[in-house]
Write a protein that holds these residues in place. Structure first.
Motif, PDB file in Angstrom:
ATOM      1  N   LEU A   1       0.827  -1.207   0.000  1.00 22.96           N
ATOM      2  CA  LEU A   1       0.000   0.000   0.000  1.00 22.96           C
ATOM      3  C   LEU A   1       0.864   1.261   0.000  1.00 22.96           C
ATOM      4  O   LEU A   1       0.499   2.274  -0.609  1.00 22.96           O
ATOM      5  N   GLU A   2       2.000   1.191   0.679  1.00 24.28           N
ATOM      6  CA  GLU A   2       2.929   2.330   0.651  1.00 24.28           C
ATOM      7  C   GLU A   2       3.461   2.558  -0.755  1.00 24.28           C
ATOM      8  O   GLU A   2       3.547   3.707  -1.217  1.00 24.28           O
ATOM      9  N   LYS A   3       3.826   1.478  -1.439  1.00 27.79           N
ATOM     10  CA  LYS A   3       4.330   1.599  -2.812  1.00 27.79           C
ATOM     11  C   LYS A   3       3.269   2.183  -3.738  1.00 27.79           C
ATOM     12  O   LYS A   3       3.577   2.961  -4.648  1.00 27.79           O
ATOM     13  N   GLU A   4       2.016   1.794  -3.496  1.00 30.05           N
ATOM     14  CA  GLU A   4       0.916   2.296  -4.325  1.00 30.05           C
ATOM     15  C   GLU A   4       0.459   3.686  -3.883  1.00 30.05           C
ATOM     16  O   GLU A   4      -0.393   4.291  -4.529  1.00 30.05           O
ATOM     17  N   ASN A   5       1.009   4.151  -2.758  1.00 25.56           N
ATOM     18  CA  ASN A   5       0.680   5.477  -2.214  1.00 25.56           C
ATOM     19  C   ASN A   5      -0.822   5.635  -1.967  1.00 25.56           C
ATOM     20  O   ASN A   5      -1.399   6.702  -2.199  1.00 25.56           O
ATOM     21  N   ASN A   6      -1.435   4.556  -1.482  1.00 24.56           N
ATOM     22  CA  ASN A   6      -2.868   4.598  -1.180  1.00 24.56           C
ATOM     23  C   ASN A   6      -3.036   4.997   0.283  1.00 24.56           C
ATOM     24  O   ASN A   6      -3.056   4.157   1.183  1.00 24.56           O
ATOM     25  N   MET A   7      -3.167   6.288   0.518  1.00 22.95           N
ATOM     26  CA  MET A   7      -3.149   6.815   1.875  1.00 22.95           C
ATOM     27  C   MET A   7      -4.388   6.406   2.678  1.00 22.95           C
ATOM     28  O   MET A   7      -4.306   6.192   3.890  1.00 22.95           O
ATOM     29  N   ASP A   8      -5.526   6.294   2.014  1.00 20.37           N
ATOM     30  CA  ASP A   8      -6.754   5.920   2.729  1.00 20.37           C
ATOM     31  C   ASP A   8      -6.656   4.503   3.288  1.00 20.37           C
ATOM     32  O   ASP A   8      -6.972   4.255   4.457  1.00 20.37           O
ATOM     33  N   LEU A   9      -6.220   3.577   2.439  1.00 23.39           N
ATOM     34  CA  LEU A   9      -6.101   2.196   2.900  1.00 23.39           C
ATOM     35  C   LEU A   9      -4.952   2.025   3.886  1.00 23.39           C
ATOM     36  O   LEU A   9      -5.028   1.196   4.799  1.00 23.39           O
ATOM     37  N   LEU A  10      -3.901   2.821   3.718  1.00 21.78           N
ATOM     38  CA  LEU A  10      -2.811   2.792   4.697  1.00 21.78           C
ATOM     39  C   LEU A  10      -3.307   3.226   6.074  1.00 21.78           C
ATOM     40  O   LEU A  10      -2.976   2.605   7.095  1.00 21.78           O
ATOM     41  N   ALA A  11      -4.102   4.285   6.105  1.00 21.78           N
ATOM     42  CA  ALA A  11      -4.642   4.768   7.380  1.00 21.78           C
ATOM     43  C   ALA A  11      -5.556   3.722   8.007  1.00 21.78           C
ATOM     44  O   ALA A  11      -5.536   3.506   9.228  1.00 21.78           O
ATOM     45  N   LEU A  12      -6.348   3.079   7.160  1.00 16.41           N
ATOM     46  CA  LEU A  12      -7.244   2.032   7.654  1.00 16.41           C
ATOM     47  C   LEU A  12      -6.454   0.887   8.284  1.00 16.41           C
ATOM     48  O   LEU A  12      -6.736   0.462   9.413  1.00 16.41           O
ATOM     49  N   LEU A  13      -5.452   0.396   7.558  1.00 10.95           N
ATOM     50  CA  LEU A  13      -4.666  -0.722   8.066  1.00 10.95           C
ATOM     51  C   LEU A  13      -3.873  -0.316   9.303  1.00 10.95           C
ATOM     52  O   LEU A  13      -3.734  -1.101  10.251  1.00 10.95           O
ATOM     53  N   ARG A  14      -3.383   0.908   9.323  1.00 15.21           N
ATOM     54  CA  ARG A  14      -2.632   1.392  10.485  1.00 15.21           C
ATOM     55  C   ARG A  14      -3.509   1.386  11.738  1.00 15.21           C
ATOM     56  O   ARG A  14      -3.059   0.990  12.825  1.00 15.21           O
ATOM     57  N   GLU A  15      -4.756   1.800  11.584  1.00 14.95           N
ATOM     58  CA  GLU A  15      -5.664   1.812  12.735  1.00 14.95           C
ATOM     59  C   GLU A  15      -5.873   0.406  13.288  1.00 14.95           C
ATOM     60  O   GLU A  15      -5.851   0.192  14.508  1.00 14.95           O
ATOM     61  N   HIS A  16      -6.057  -0.553  12.394  1.00 15.17           N
ATOM     62  CA  HIS A  16      -6.264  -1.926  12.848  1.00 15.17           C
ATOM     63  C   HIS A  16      -4.996  -2.503  13.474  1.00 15.17           C
ATOM     64  O   HIS A  16      -5.076  -3.234  14.475  1.00 15.17           O
ATOM     65  N   ARG A  17      -3.845  -2.178  12.913  1.00 12.92           N
ATOM     66  CA  ARG A  17      -2.591  -2.667  13.495  1.00 12.92           C
ATOM     67  C   ARG A  17      -2.388  -2.102  14.900  1.00 12.92           C
ATOM     68  O   ARG A  17      -1.967  -2.815  15.812  1.00 12.92           O
ATOM     69  N   GLN A  18      -2.699  -0.839  15.060  1.00 12.44           N
ATOM     70  CA  GLN A  18      -2.515  -0.207  16.366  1.00 12.44           C
ATOM     71  C   GLN A  18      -3.484  -0.745  17.410  1.00 12.44           C
ATOM     72  O   GLN A  18      -3.224  -0.650  18.611  1.00 12.44           O
ATOM     73  N   ASN A  19      -4.591  -1.293  16.953  1.00 14.29           N
ATOM     74  CA  ASN A  19      -5.601  -1.832  17.871  1.00 14.29           C
ATOM     75  C   ASN A  19      -5.761  -3.342  17.722  1.00 14.29           C
ATOM     76  O   ASN A  19      -6.811  -3.892  18.059  1.00 14.29           O
ATOM     77  N   SER A  20      -4.733  -3.997  17.233  1.00 12.88           N
ATOM     78  CA  SER A  20      -4.851  -5.430  16.950  1.00 12.88           C
ATOM     79  C   SER A  20      -4.993  -6.232  18.240  1.00 12.88           C
ATOM     80  O   SER A  20      -4.394  -5.913  19.269  1.00 12.88           O
ATOM     81  N   ILE A  21      -5.786  -7.270  18.156  1.00 14.13           N
ATOM     82  CA  ILE A  21      -6.026  -8.135  19.312  1.00 14.13           C
ATOM     83  C   ILE A  21      -4.866  -9.104  19.522  1.00 14.13           C
ATOM     84  O   ILE A  21      -4.466  -9.385  20.646  1.00 14.13           O
ATOM     85  N   GLY A  22      -4.310  -9.629  18.421  1.00 19.06           N
ATOM     86  CA  GLY A  22      -3.231 -10.611  18.550  1.00 19.06           C
ATOM     87  C   GLY A  22      -3.719 -11.905  19.174  1.00 19.06           C
ATOM     88  O   GLY A  22      -3.133 -12.416  20.130  1.00 19.06           O
TER      89      GLY A  22
END
Length: 284
Positions: free
Chosen positions: A253-274
Motif C-alpha cells: 500500500l505504501e508503494k501504491e501510495n494509497n493513503m486511505d487504505l494505509l490509514a485504515l490498516l494502520r488503525e487496525h494494526r494499532q488496535n490489533s487483538i493478537g
C-alpha cells in the motif's frame, strides 16, 4: 410464497372449500408422520399462507426445524418472518445463524446478519463467529473481510472501554481524578472452552487457507488493494501487527501510495487483538 390479496372473493371462497381444508389436513399429517415428510412442508406452508394463517405456518416450520437438520424449514421461516415480522431481529438472526451452521457457504444469510449488525440489531461478537464460520467454508469477497475486520475492531474497543477502570473521586470540591488500568482486551469467549479451542484451530488452519505466501503473491498480482487491506486488518487481529502478511500488504500500500487504505490498516494494526499469539502463549 408471494403476498396474497386477501380481498379477492375467489380466494376467500377457496379457503372455505372442503378441498382446501382436506389438502391442509393431509399435508399436515404427512409433515407430522413418522418419519416426517420434508417434501410436504413447502406445499403445507404455501397453503397456510394462502389462508392467511402465517402464525400457524411459522409454528409448523419451527416445530419441523426442531426435529430436522434440513435447511429448508429455516429458510422458509426466515422468508416469512421478513415478510410478516421484519422487526423481530432476534428471531431473524437465529434463523440466519441456523442456516449458516447447516450451510456455512450461504452468502445470503451472512449478508442478512451483516445488515442486522449495521442497523444495530446484531452483536459484533456474534457476527465475528458467523463470518468466521463462512470463511471456514468459502473464499469471500471484500465486503465480508471488511465486516470481519470492523467487528474485530469493535470488540477490541468495547473490551478496552469495559476493562479500563476509572477511579473517580469528588470530595471537598476537588476535581475528579481518573486513572486507567490496561488489561488483556481479548474477550474470554475467544479464549476459553469449546470456542477458544475452535479459534485456536482456526488461526492455525488459516495460516495456509487464507494467509499463505502463495495466496498473498496472487492477491498482490491481482491488484485488489481494498481486499488486501481488509484481509491484512483481519490478520493483524488474529496474528499480531508484525505478521508477515500484514507487513507485506502495508508495504504494498505504501508503494501504491494509497493513503486511505494505509490509514485504515494502520488503525487496525494499532488496535490489533493478537489472538493467536495469546492462545499459543496460554498453551505453551
Amino acid at each position: 410464497m408471494l403476498p396474497i390479496q386477501t380481498g379477492n372473493w375467489e380466494l376467500d371462497q377457496a379457503i372455505q372449500d372442503d378441498e382446501y381444508k382436506n389438502a391442509v389436513k393431509y399435508l399436515h399429517s404427512a409433515v407430522h408422520s413418522n418419519p416426517p415428510r420434508l417434501e410436504a412442508l413447502l406445499p403445507l406452508t404455501q397453503l397456510l399462507l394462502i389462508g392467511c394463517r402465517d402464525k400457524e405456518a411459522l409454528n409448523e416450520l419451527e416445530e419441523f426445524s426442531a426435529i430436522s437438520g434440513a435447511v429448508l424449514p429455516r429458510r422458509l421461516r426466515a422468508h416469512i418472518l421478513e415478510r410478516f415480522d421484519p422487526n423481530n431481529s432476534p428471531a431473524l438472526s437465529t434463523c440466519f445463524e441456523d442456516i449458516l451452521k447447516i450451510d456455512p457457504t450461504c452468502r445470503e444469510s451472512l449478508a442478512k446478519l451483516i445488515s442486522l449488525h449495521q442497523d444495530g440489531n446484531y452483536r459484533p461478537e456474534s457476527l465475528l463467529e458467523m463470518a468466521a464460520l463462512h470463511l471456514d467454508a468459502a473464499y469471500a469477497a471484500c465486503n465480508v473481510w471488511r465486516e470481519f475486520a470492523l467487528c474485530f475492531l469493535e470488540v477490541h474497543q468495547y473490551e478496552e472501554g469495559r476493562l479500563s477502570v476509572c477511579l473517580h473521586e469528588n470530595e471537598g470540591g476537588q476535581l475528579p481524578r481518573y486513572s486507567s488500568v490496561r488489561y488483556n482486551s481479548i474477550p474470554k469467549s475467544f479464549t476459553q472452552g469449546k470456542m477458544g479451542r475452535a479459534w485456536a484451530f482456526r488461526c492455525k488452519w488459516w495460516l495456509t487457507r487464507h494467509f499463505s505466501k502463495s495466496i498473498l503473491a496472487s492477491e498482490i498480482a491481482a491488484g485488489d488493494l481494498e481486499l488486501l487491506a481488509y484481509k491484512a486488518a483481519c490478520a493483524s487481529h488474529m496474528y499480531g501487527q508484525e505478521f508477515e502478511y500484514v507487513v507485506e500488504v502495508y508495504n504494498c500500500l505504501e508503494k501504491e501510495n494509497n493513503m486511505d487504505l494505509l490509514a485504515l490498516l494502520r488503525e487496525h494494526r494499532q488496535n490489533s487483538i493478537g489472538l493467536y499469539p495469546y492462545l499459543r502463549q496460554r498453551t505453551s
